[in-house]
Design a protein around this motif. Structure first.
Motif, short mmCIF file in Angstrom:
data_model
loop_
_atom_site.label_atom_id
_atom_site.label_comp_id
_atom_site.label_asym_id
_atom_site.label_seq_id
_atom_site.Cartn_x
_atom_site.Cartn_y
_atom_site.Cartn_z
N GLU A 1 -2.73 5.71 -0.01
CA GLU A 1 -3.76 4.70 0.16
C GLU A 1 -4.03 4.45 1.63
O GLU A 1 -5.18 4.33 2.06
N ARG B 1 0.84 -1.21 0.00
CA ARG B 1 0.00 0.00 0.00
C ARG B 1 0.86 1.25 0.00
O ARG B 1 1.86 1.32 0.70
N THR B 2 0.44 2.23 -0.77
CA THR B 2 1.16 3.50 -0.78
C THR B 2 0.71 4.33 0.41
O THR B 2 -0.36 4.07 0.98
#
Lengths: 252, 793
Positions: free
Chosen positions: B110, B106-107
């Motif tokens: 996000e 996940r960034t």
């Protein structure tokens, strides 16, 4: 060949109300004669000549050109005149030859006569150099030559020149005056407007001095000199105008 | 006029334009390059556009019941739930699968979205609780309810704020244990057990912001997938319970669409082609026209042309043909280029959204020929109009200014034509631009073609050419006028101009003053439309007819009579003369009385016979007409409002000020026709426009021949009074007295209304025709224009 009787022309102006550009003007031009219309800027010269060329309609009075009334037979009048002024430009995107040919056709010259006239006119006016040059690429002198060629291509009996030399250099102006002089010897009736005394003295057989829409004096140059006892044309002109302005002032 | 000169001028102008690089570029190169360039640009835009997925956050993904909605890692919705393949790529799913935020690719953004989404979920729970509480409260607790409502409001606001901050387009919240809940329900149905009372119903929540376009698009996709998935969940439930799969669709109608691919394409063309044709014919005409008109004045070649023997009309027609040619070439080249490019783009980039358009084939040959044919009247109209403007302008700069109004009006008409509901009617077929545009639109719509479309071809072509002929006549007229040819750049000063108007008064108004008076009347009418409308609406019940009558009289006085009287007194030195207020010869008064009596049967007959031609009356006009005959108002008041007031006010304006102004130039036919047409236009409603224009011409003729306004006032009064009478004919016929007998002798009633017997109509028409012919033969009373100083002498 030109007969002007009591010609008047007025406009409506926002500031001044009704303005007379031409008021009760009469004169006559005969074949083989150059008639000079001498007057300062705004005297009514252009209005007068525009009426003679049927572009403007007279408010009152009449003008007969080459036997036709300008108000009633404008098409016939236009057929019989050559008109040239500072306002008659030439097309940018046409060569000299094409332009003169085009107007020759509009004057209704039959094709073989037209070609003959074109060669003749281009030769007499020494215009071989402008033959294939586009109008936009021409010098002022070249344009003036093309205009003259356009004016005389249909060999009209009456020629009208409205300040033809304005904006020209001395050489071109001289050539132009010579060309007009040559046309007189062919028996044309020529009317010529200017504000330059020398041109009048050199060229015109008879002259009318016009100011504020009215003719102040007219006759041959000698007649005028004797009548007003003033040998110098220039002095005579200024005297007349000063006198007219003075009269107007007194009236007010 | 000779064809020879026209041809000479035409060929020269064409050659001249072809030598002009700018024109060549505008007419030929630009359309050939513009559309392919736009096509490339559009394709790139589409590519860029499709590369931007929308973010959808799913909370509680682990509680989703089977079949699986999301992929194994929870990063996208499975392809199978979408109709169009590849749509799953447009949604970027951020789910809480796996639940631990630290695990998974996940960034940071996000993660932040997820965090904010959880905040929203907390508030959603709170919201649900509050709403349940409100539900359980009774009416007596209104104060508490109001308080709770306030809390709900602020909670919603908070949610919206978090939603915006999270930068997501859709949020899906699945309640904990939702999969269990569904499974339980499935089993209960399979076992045919009744549902348990008071067990809470679990339901997912989908949040969107439909004011935000991105959110709207993402929601559309999510809903599609969600609906399909729900259907699958239902199928599973039904299968488990041993129930038929179509249990929930007892009707399940079969839907048949007959549209073929090329018809959908025709729909696209039928919108694009007429609009493009109109706009391109317009611009294609305008620029050459400005160059040929104002440009030639500016370059000083106009006077050269004017002193050659060619007639002014020959010059204008030669120039008009040139402009027409370039307008046609521009319009057709643009269409070809646009068509070819559009076809190419759609065929290349087909699939995706555009595949719905189908195979966008070029319309058939026959239709293309019609496009070419209909381009001619359009181009002719624009060519003559723009030439008239261009000849009027004194410089190219001024000429360019006239493009905007011309283009605005044209665009307005075109946009109206594009609306799917607008179809060609007899009335529309006679309106400039609209006729050809609608005809073309109808022809391109091959499938559900309007029946009898071909009958319109002739009226459309004839009327279009008539309009261009009028515009050309106007252009020639412009070209004959000295003040247009030699307009000088005179300093314009409002103060000076007003002083000039008041100082240099003439006995009658000028042409432009007459036009100004008409414009004033129209503007006043337009401005007061709403005031009158609301006055009528607010009228007390039972008083509508009275209010209507009062308004009619006020309208006549304020809108029509006042401007004319005011201008007549202010702007002319001799108002009596302007309004033609003097006694006429008796014969004209007799004619003013007799002629309308004879014409009335004809007018009634015509109105009935031509009813099909006009659109139906707007409601307010019908209301006005019904007041005439509903018997609620004494007839004397009807006569006053419908006959006396118009006879005085409209005559003062139209046969007084406006007609006198138009007579300024001494051209009587023009003055009568124009004042008649304007009189018609003032009546706004198409039926009345037609009728009033004809009457206006007749009234103008009467006024000019008699040299007085009184006969036309009498005519107008009798005519309108007869109209009122005609409205009441039905009642009169019922009466047994002499009037009733007469009415029955002269008239017949049919389902269309009361008309005169045909014999009566024919005799009346014959007599009226004779009288009009006699009137035309009468000597016109001259109306010399005298200036103030002249009259003073």
């Amino acid at each position: 060949m030109i007969k002007v009787n009591h010609l008047s022309k007025h406009f409506e102006d926002l500031r001044k109300g009704r303005v007379y550009a031409l008021e009760d003007v009469s004169f006559e031009v005969r074949p083989g004669e150059i008639f000079g219309l001498l007057g300062p800027n705004g005297a009514g010269k252009t209005t007068c000549l525009r009426i003679l060329s049927t572009v403007l309609k007279p408010s009152s009075g009449e003008a007969i050109v080459a036997g036709f009334d300008v108000a009633h037979h404008p098409a016939e009048v236009r057929q019989n005149i050559g008109f040239m002024s500072g306002n008659t430009g030439i097309y940018d995107r046409m060569t000299g030859w094409e332009l003169v040919e085009y107007f020759g056709r509009l004057y209704g010259l039959p094709e073989d006569l037209l070609q003959h006239r074109l060669h003749e006119v281009f030769e007499t006016l020494k215009m071989e150099d402008v033959r294939d040059v586009l109008g936009s690429k021409m010098s002022t002198g070249m344009k003036q030559k093309v205009s003259i060629a356009r004016t005389i291509v249909h060999d009209p009996p009456v020629l009208i020149f409205d300040e033809p030399t304005s904006g020209l250099d001395v050489l071109v102006a001289r050539a132009l005056l010579e060309a007009i002089d040559a046309l007189r010897s062919k028996g044309k009736s020529i009317i010529f407007s200017t504000h330059i005394m020398r041109e009048v003295e050199k060229l015109c057989d008879r002259v009318a001095i016009i100011h504020k829409g009215q003719i102040l004096a007219s006759g041959t140059i000698e007649e005028l000199s004797t009548r007003y006892q003033e040998p110098e044309m220039e002095e005579l002109f200024f005297d007349l105008i000063r006198q007219a302005d003075g009269d107007a002032l007194e009236l007010e | 006029m000779t064809w020879r000169n026209i041809r000479l001028i035409f060929f020269r102008e064409v050659a001249d334009q072809l030598r002009d690089r700018r024109t060549l570029f505008m007419v030929v190169i630009l359309p050939l390059l513009l559309y392919p360039a736009m096509g490339i640009g559009m394709m790139q835009m589409t590519l860029l556009f499709s590369e931007q997925p929308r973010t959808v956050v799913v909370l509680g993904a682990k509680s989703l019941p089977s079949p699986p909605l999301l992929s194994q890692d929870g990063s996208r919705i499975l392809d199978q739930w979408f109709v169009t393949e590849g749509d799953s790529q447009t949604l970027q799913i951020v789910s809480d699968l796996p639940e631990d935020d630290e695990v998974g690719p996940r960034t940071p953004s996000e993660l932040e979205s997820l965090q904010l989404a959880r905040e929203i979920r907390l508030r959603l729970d709170e919201l649900k609780r509050l709403r349940d509480e409100v539900q359980s409260l009774t009416e007596n607790d209104s104060e508490v309810v109001a308080m709770k409502q306030g809390q709900i409001e602020s909670l919603l606001e908070e949610i919206a704020e978090y939603f915006a901050r999270a930068n997501i387009q859709v949020l899906i919240v699945i309640p904990d244990g939702f999969d269990e809940y569904i499974r339980r329900e499935n089993q209960r149905l399979a076992a045919r057990e009744p549902s348990v009372e008071n067990e809470p119903r679990l339901q997912p929540t989908i949040i969107r912001n439909s004011a935000n376009e991105k959110s709207l698009i993402a929601y559309g996709r999510v809903r599609e997938a969600f609906d399909n998935w729900e259907q699958a969940v239902l199928s599973e439930r039904l299968a488990l319970a041993d129930l038929p799969a179509d249990l929930t669709q007892p009707i399940n109608a079969e839907r048949v669409d007959l549209a073929k691919g090329e018809e959908l394409a025709a729909n696209v063309w039928s919108k694009l082609f007429p609009a493009m044709l109109v706009i391109m014919a317009m611009t294609g005409a305008f620029y050459p026209a400005v160059d040929l008109g104002a440009g030639e004045k500016e370059r000083g070649t106009m006077e050269t042309l004017l002193i050659c023997p060619a007639l002014r009309s020959e010059i204008v027609i030669g120039k008009f043909l040139t402009v027409l040619l370039f307008s046609l070439i521009t319009a057709l080249l643009n269409l070809v280029s646009m068509g070819v490019t559009g076809l190419h783009v759609l065929n290349t980039a087909g699939g995706g959204e555009l595949s719905a358009v189908g195979d966008v084939a070029i319309p058939g040959m026959e239709v293309l020929i019609w496009v070419g044919i209909l381009a001619i009247p359009l181009a002719a109209l624009f060519a003559s109009l723009s030439l008239a403007f261009a000849l009027f302008a004194k410089s190219t700069k001024e000429g360019q200014y006239y493009l905007t109004p011309l283009l605005t009006v044209t665009m307005g008409l075109t946009v109206f034509c594009l609306s799917p509901a607008v179809e060609l009617t007899p009335f529309y077929s006679l309106i400039p631009v609209m006729g050809p545009a609608l005809l073309l639109k109808g022809m391109l719509l091959t499938s559900n073609a309007q029946p009898g479309l071909m009958w319109y071809v002739l009226p459309v072509l004839i009327s279009s050419f008539a309009y261009s002929g009028l515009a050309l006549a106007w252009a020639i007229d412009q070209f004959q006028r000295e003040e247009v040819l030699f307009r000088e750049a005179e300093r314009f000063n409002v103060r000076l101009w007003i002083r000039h108007l008041l100082r240099d008064k003439e006995s009658i108004p000028s042409f432009s003053e007459a036009i100004f008076c008409f414009v004033m009347i129209m503007l006043l009418q337009f401005a007061l439309l709403k005031t009158f409308g609301s006055a009528l609406q607010n009228a007390p019940a039972g008083q509508e007819s009275w209010t209507m009558l009062r308004l009619l009289v006020v309208q006549q006085l304020v809108i029509i009579a006042c401007p004319a009287l005011f201008m007549g007194i202010l702007l002319t030195s001799n108002p009596l003369f302007t309004f033609q207020l003097r006694l006429p010869k008796l014969k004209y008064l007799a004619l003013g009385l007799l002629l309308p009596l004879l014409l009335h049967p004809v007018v009634v007959e015509l109105a009935m016979r031509l009813a099909w031609f006009f659109p139906s009356l707007p409601p307010h006009a019908q209301a006005a007409l019904s007041t005439m005959s509903d018997g609620s108002v004494p007839w004397i008041w009807l006569i006053l409002a419908f006959a006396v007031a118009p006879a005085i006010c409209e005559e003062l304006a139209f046969r007084g000020f406006i007609l006198s102004g138009f007579r300024h130039s001494g051209r009587h036919v023009l003055a009568i026709t124009l004042s008649g047409i304007l009189f018609g236009v003032m009546h706004m409603i198409p039926q009345q426009v037609f009728n009033a224009a004809l009457l206006g011409v007749l009234l103008g003729l009467l006024a000019i021949k008699s040299g007085s306004i009184l006969p036309s006032m009498l005519f107008h009064f009798v005519n309108n009074a007869l109209g009122v009478l005609h409205g009441n004919l039905g009642t009169i016929r019922e009466q047994g007295d002499w009037a009733g007998n007469w009415a029955q002798q002269l008239t017949v009633t049919s389902e269309l209304g009361t008309t005169y017997r045909l014999s009566v109509v024919l005799i009346a028409a014959l007599l009226a025709g004779l009288l009009i012919a006699w009137l035309i033969k009468q000597r016109t009373v001259p109306m010399p224009v005298r200036r103030r100083e002249d009259t003073a002498e």
